[in-house]
Design a protein around this motif. Structure first.
Motif, short mmCIF file in Angstrom:
data_model
loop_
_atom_site.label_atom_id
_atom_site.label_comp_id
_atom_site.label_asym_id
_atom_site.label_seq_id
_atom_site.Cartn_x
_atom_site.Cartn_y
_atom_site.Cartn_z
N ASP A 81 -2.22 12.56 2.05
CA ASP A 81 -3.18 11.98 3.11
C ASP A 81 -3.11 10.40 2.85
O ASP A 81 -3.23 9.71 3.79
CB ASP A 81 -4.80 12.46 3.07
CG ASP A 81 -4.60 13.83 3.28
OD1 ASP A 81 -4.01 14.39 3.98
OD2 ASP A 81 -5.79 14.48 2.89
N GLN A 82 -3.30 9.97 1.62
CA GLN A 82 -3.25 8.77 1.38
C GLN A 82 -1.79 8.01 1.76
O GLN A 82 -1.66 7.01 2.70
CB GLN A 82 -3.36 8.20 -0.21
CG GLN A 82 -4.84 8.37 -0.60
CD GLN A 82 -4.95 8.25 -2.08
OE1 GLN A 82 -4.01 7.58 -2.68
NE2 GLN A 82 -5.85 8.90 -2.58
N GLU A 105 0.70 -1.28 0.15
CA GLU A 105 -0.02 0.14 0.07
C GLU A 105 0.89 1.21 0.05
O GLU A 105 0.66 2.03 -0.78
CB GLU A 105 -0.94 0.08 1.33
CG GLU A 105 -1.82 1.12 1.46
CD GLU A 105 -2.98 1.07 0.34
OE1 GLU A 105 -3.48 2.22 -0.05
OE2 GLU A 105 -3.28 0.06 -0.17
N GLU A 122 -5.06 17.29 -5.42
CA GLU A 122 -4.56 15.97 -5.64
C GLU A 122 -3.14 15.72 -4.94
O GLU A 122 -3.31 14.58 -4.30
CB GLU A 122 -4.22 16.04 -7.23
CG GLU A 122 -5.33 15.74 -8.16
CD GLU A 122 -5.02 15.86 -9.59
OE1 GLU A 122 -3.96 15.31 -9.94
OE2 GLU A 122 -5.70 16.24 -10.57
N ARG A 139 1.18 4.20 -3.07
CA ARG A 139 0.94 5.61 -2.78
C ARG A 139 2.14 6.36 -3.19
O ARG A 139 2.14 7.50 -3.82
CB ARG A 139 0.49 5.76 -1.38
CG ARG A 139 -0.54 5.05 -0.78
CD ARG A 139 -1.82 5.31 -1.82
NE ARG A 139 -3.03 4.63 -1.41
CZ ARG A 139 -4.17 4.52 -2.06
NH1 ARG A 139 -4.24 4.78 -3.01
NH2 ARG A 139 -5.02 3.81 -1.46
N GLU A 172 -0.05 9.12 4.48
CA GLU A 172 -0.11 9.08 5.98
C GLU A 172 -0.88 7.98 6.42
O GLU A 172 -0.48 7.26 7.38
CB GLU A 172 -0.82 10.44 6.23
CG GLU A 172 0.10 11.65 6.49
CD GLU A 172 -0.60 12.82 6.78
OE1 GLU A 172 -1.74 12.78 6.92
OE2 GLU A 172 0.15 13.86 6.96
N GLN A 173 -2.09 7.60 5.67
CA GLN A 173 -2.73 6.35 6.09
C GLN A 173 -2.09 5.14 5.95
O GLN A 173 -2.06 4.13 6.62
CB GLN A 173 -4.26 6.38 5.47
CG GLN A 173 -5.03 5.14 5.69
CD GLN A 173 -5.55 4.90 7.01
OE1 GLN A 173 -5.47 6.19 7.59
NE2 GLN A 173 -5.60 3.89 7.56
N ALA A 174 -1.35 4.97 4.80
CA ALA A 174 -0.22 3.67 4.49
C ALA A 174 0.67 3.53 5.49
O ALA A 174 0.95 2.74 6.11
CB ALA A 174 -0.02 3.82 3.14
N ASP A 196 -4.18 15.18 -1.33
CA ASP A 196 -4.81 13.78 -1.24
C ASP A 196 -3.95 12.56 -1.26
O ASP A 196 -4.16 11.89 -0.42
CB ASP A 196 -5.93 13.80 -2.42
CG ASP A 196 -6.56 12.28 -2.19
OD1 ASP A 196 -7.19 12.22 -1.17
OD2 ASP A 196 -6.78 11.75 -3.32
N LEU A 197 -2.74 12.69 -2.11
CA LEU A 197 -1.84 11.47 -2.24
C LEU A 197 -1.12 11.71 -0.76
O LEU A 197 -0.65 10.69 -0.61
CB LEU A 197 -0.78 11.85 -3.21
CG LEU A 197 -1.64 11.49 -4.71
CD1 LEU A 197 -0.62 11.74 -5.85
CD2 LEU A 197 -1.88 9.92 -4.72
#
Length: 160
Positions: free
Chosen positions: A52-53, A15, A46, A19, A55-57, A49-50
């Motif tokens: 944020d993704q 993941e 954009e 990302r 950070e989540q990963a 958003d990437l």
């Protein structure tokens, strides 16, 4: 400009690698500013958003590392329990054989050997687990540091 693609054995989760690849692709495909090959025009929403993704990963990767640490503690506890069982077993065997001096000496020696083996196995397992967890956490830290540096550079370029 040469952009490094992470190797599959770099310690990153699929993941997180995905990302990072999306962020890298976004930056590579961004149109350049006029008269500058290094500065690009990007869509802030954009890229955020990437980020944020990412950070989540990263959170998921940290949770996976925590799971490894918990597993390590469980393995160590099991090793200690096994060592205690071996010691107890050796003590029972020693008591049974105490009537005969030669048998008693052999039982004492066997108990000491079993205890030493169990302690050695537990110590080896602890070292291997600590090394594994340390390596995974170091790789995660390095990846997150590089990612954060890249994000900060991108933010500075956007702000500057």
């Amino acid at each position: 400009m040469v952009v490094r693609t992470p190797e599959p054995d770099d310690g990153l989760s699929a993941e997180l690698r995905s990302r990072l690849g999306a962020l890298r692709s976004q930056l590579q495909q961004a149109p350049t500013r006029r008269f500058s090959a290094a500065e690009v025009v990007v869509d802030r929403a954009e890229l955020l958003d990437l980020v944020d993704q990412l950070e989540q990963a990263a959170r998921v990767s940290v949770q996976a590392a925590a799971t490894v640490v918990r597993h390590r503690n469980e393995v160590l506890a099991a090793g200690h329990a096994e060592a205690a069982k071996l010691v107890h077993s050796a003590e029972l065997e020693q008591e049974r054989l105490v009537s005969d001096t030669e048998v008693f000496r052999r039982a004492t020696r066997l108990a000491a050997e079993r205890e030493a083996e169990a302690e050695q196995r537990a110590a080896t397992l602890r070292r291997e687990t600590d090394a594994y967890v340390g390596d995974r956490l170091a790789r995660l830290e390095e990846t997150l540091t590089h990612t954060l540096d890249a994000v900060r550079r991108g933010q500075q370029r956007l702000g500057g």
